[in-house]
Design an enzyme around this catalytic site. Structure first.
Site, short mmCIF file in Angstrom:
data_model
loop_
_atom_site.label_atom_id
_atom_site.label_comp_id
_atom_site.label_asym_id
_atom_site.label_seq_id
_atom_site.Cartn_x
_atom_site.Cartn_y
_atom_site.Cartn_z
N GLY A 102 6.97 6.41 -23.42
CA GLY A 102 7.92 6.15 -22.35
C GLY A 102 7.33 6.40 -20.98
CB SER A 175 14.13 9.14 -18.00
OG SER A 175 12.80 9.58 -17.96
CB SER A 176 12.85 13.46 -14.55
OG SER A 176 11.82 13.68 -15.52
CG ASP A 327 10.31 16.43 -24.00
OD1 ASP A 327 11.12 15.54 -24.32
OD2 ASP A 327 9.29 16.22 -23.33
#
Length: 451
Positions: A102, A175-176, A327
């Site tokens: 990603g 998402s950052s 995570d």
């Protein structure tokens, strides 16, 4: 023990408390950011101590297609040499393949806007289920000609021609990496870039991005009233125009995410694990995992870069908000299954859009062990029965490297736990099982699942 020689499934053979002292692999997060900065810089950069992983290989191969000179040297940690494009990446002859990464997909999508005639970024089927729409919208607001597949997911195609600059807002709830990707290419916009990120969870990863950019000579500053707030914040940055990246030598720090999986072995087995290269000044959010291990009963000590975790006789339950380090939901959930008591994990709705839906995957696999797991929209409730009441089981990893490494902590404590597709750890940590073998954790091969 290369990943290509691993069996279809393996069973760790618990041997009591583990004892391990080693250096964790180099940070995948720093490596991929540094590779892109070096590929855009003028001149030749050297990345010291970088370690191979599938994510880094995907990034390196794609950057070579964009015209950068990439020499990853001999296998293993080495000096990687990157000759940059001076901010003028070439348009590739074929689509860029981000594989399962990603980070690579989103960073390349931003870099594709700087090519003269455009580029397409795609990847393996699971990657095409990871969102990219907010990034595409933010780059378009800065003047890029760019589009996703039409539903907010890859493939992404940029028409090239560069970025005008100006102001943009990105919704970073999913998402950052959306904010990081925009910032990484912002030094090459024709005008300064002012980026505002809304609903930013793992903000430290964007701080890490800015730090790597500064090492390569970019001028990037926090701006706006949201700067410095906690997770879920609104944060803003300003990136100066006319301050492109300069070639540099960079020592790639340890991977705090990988180290967390090693330290979890100590917590799970009542053993001792020392990571010898855990930089105390790291900005990586997963470096906060040892504090959670302390909350579960482990003893944590530090001597400079040497970080040691000694596991307790019995793990305690925990109530953990993991929004800043999503995570680690796999690690904490696996340890919660070994604890006696009810643990609550919250703040990780974003984990449903990672390599797999990690909340659903954890509920399914921990359930096979006899653990009662309740899925919540943003987390899990894990009713840990303690290790002696867990039953043998064959656990799927869902093709997810973090599922495999987290479940290893359970398998190191509970006899009869078989982990399928152990080679999936190659995405970020190819040497994981070899390092466990060094800790005295032998394994037995098992065949693959019956079709």
């Amino acid at each position: 023990m290369a990943e290509d020689r691993l069996p279809a499934a393996l069973e760790l053979l618990p041997a009591g408390p583990v004892s391990l002292r080693l250096a964790a692999p180099a940070s995948k997060s720093v490596t991929n950011r540094a590779l892109l900065c070096a590929a855009l810089a003028e001149g030749t950069s050297r990345l010291h101590g970088a370690a191979p992983s599938d994510d880094a290989q995907a990034m390196a191969v794609a950057l070579a297609q964009l015209g950068a000179g990439i020499d990853l040297g001999a296998p293993g940690p080495a000096v990687w040499t990157v000759t940059g494009t001076g901010g003028r990446p070439a348009s590739p002859a074929r689509p860029l393949d981000a594989r399962l990464s990603g980070t690579t997909m989103r960073f390349l999508a931003a870099a594709a806007t700087l090519t003269p005639a455009g580029a397409t970024v795609t990847g393996a089927a699971p990657l095409l289920r990871r969102p990219v729409g907010p990034l595409v919208a933010a780059l378009a607001a800065l003047g890029a000609g760019i589009a996703d597949a039409g539903d907010g997911f890859p493939p992404v195609t940029a028409s090239g021609g560069g970025l005008a600059g100006g102001a943009a807002t990105v919704d970073a709830a999913a998402s950052s990496q959306f904010a990081s990707a925009v910032l990484l290419v912002a030094p090459y916009a024709r005008q300064p870039v002012e980026l505002t990120a809304e609903r930013l969870g793992a903000a430290a990863y964007v701080d890490l991005t800015a730090a790597v950019m500064r090492r390569f000579g970019a001028e990037v500053d926090l701006a706006g009233p949201g700067a410095g707030a906690g997770h879920g914040r609104v944060a803003a940055w300003r990136v100066a125009a006319g301050r492109p990246y300069r070639a540099t030598d960079l020592e790639v720090e340890y991977d705090a995410s990988a180290a967390a999986h090693l330290l979890a072995l100590a917590a799970a087995t009542g053993g001792t694990v020392t990571v010898t290269n855990a930089d105390p000044a790291t900005l990586q959010p997963d470096a906060a995992l040892p504090a959670l291990l302390e909350a579960m009963g482990a003893n944590v000590s530090r001597d400079g870069a040497r970080l040691t975790v000694r596991g307790p006789e019995a793990l305690g339950s925990v109530d953990a908000d993991l929004a800043a380090m999503p995570d680690q939901v796999t690690t904490v959930a696996a340890l919660a299954a070994l604890a006696a008591g009810r643990s609550r994990i919250r703040g990780v709705a974003v984990a449903r859009g990672h390599e797999t839906d990690r909340l659903a995957a954890l509920a399914a696999e921990l359930g096979k062990l006899g653990v009662a797991v309740t899925e919540l929209p943003d987390g899990l409730v894990v009713a840990g029965p303690g290790p002696d009441r867990l039953r043998p089981a064959r656990l799927a990893t869902w093709g997810d490297h973090r599922m495999a490494m987290a479940l290893a902590a359970v398998a190191a404590r509970v006899p009869g736990v078989v982990i399928e597709d152990p080679a999936c750890v190659a995405k970020t940590y190819p040497g994981f099982w070899a390092d466990l073998a060094a800790a005295g954790l032998a394994w037995r091969a098992h065949p693959g699942p019956v079709e």
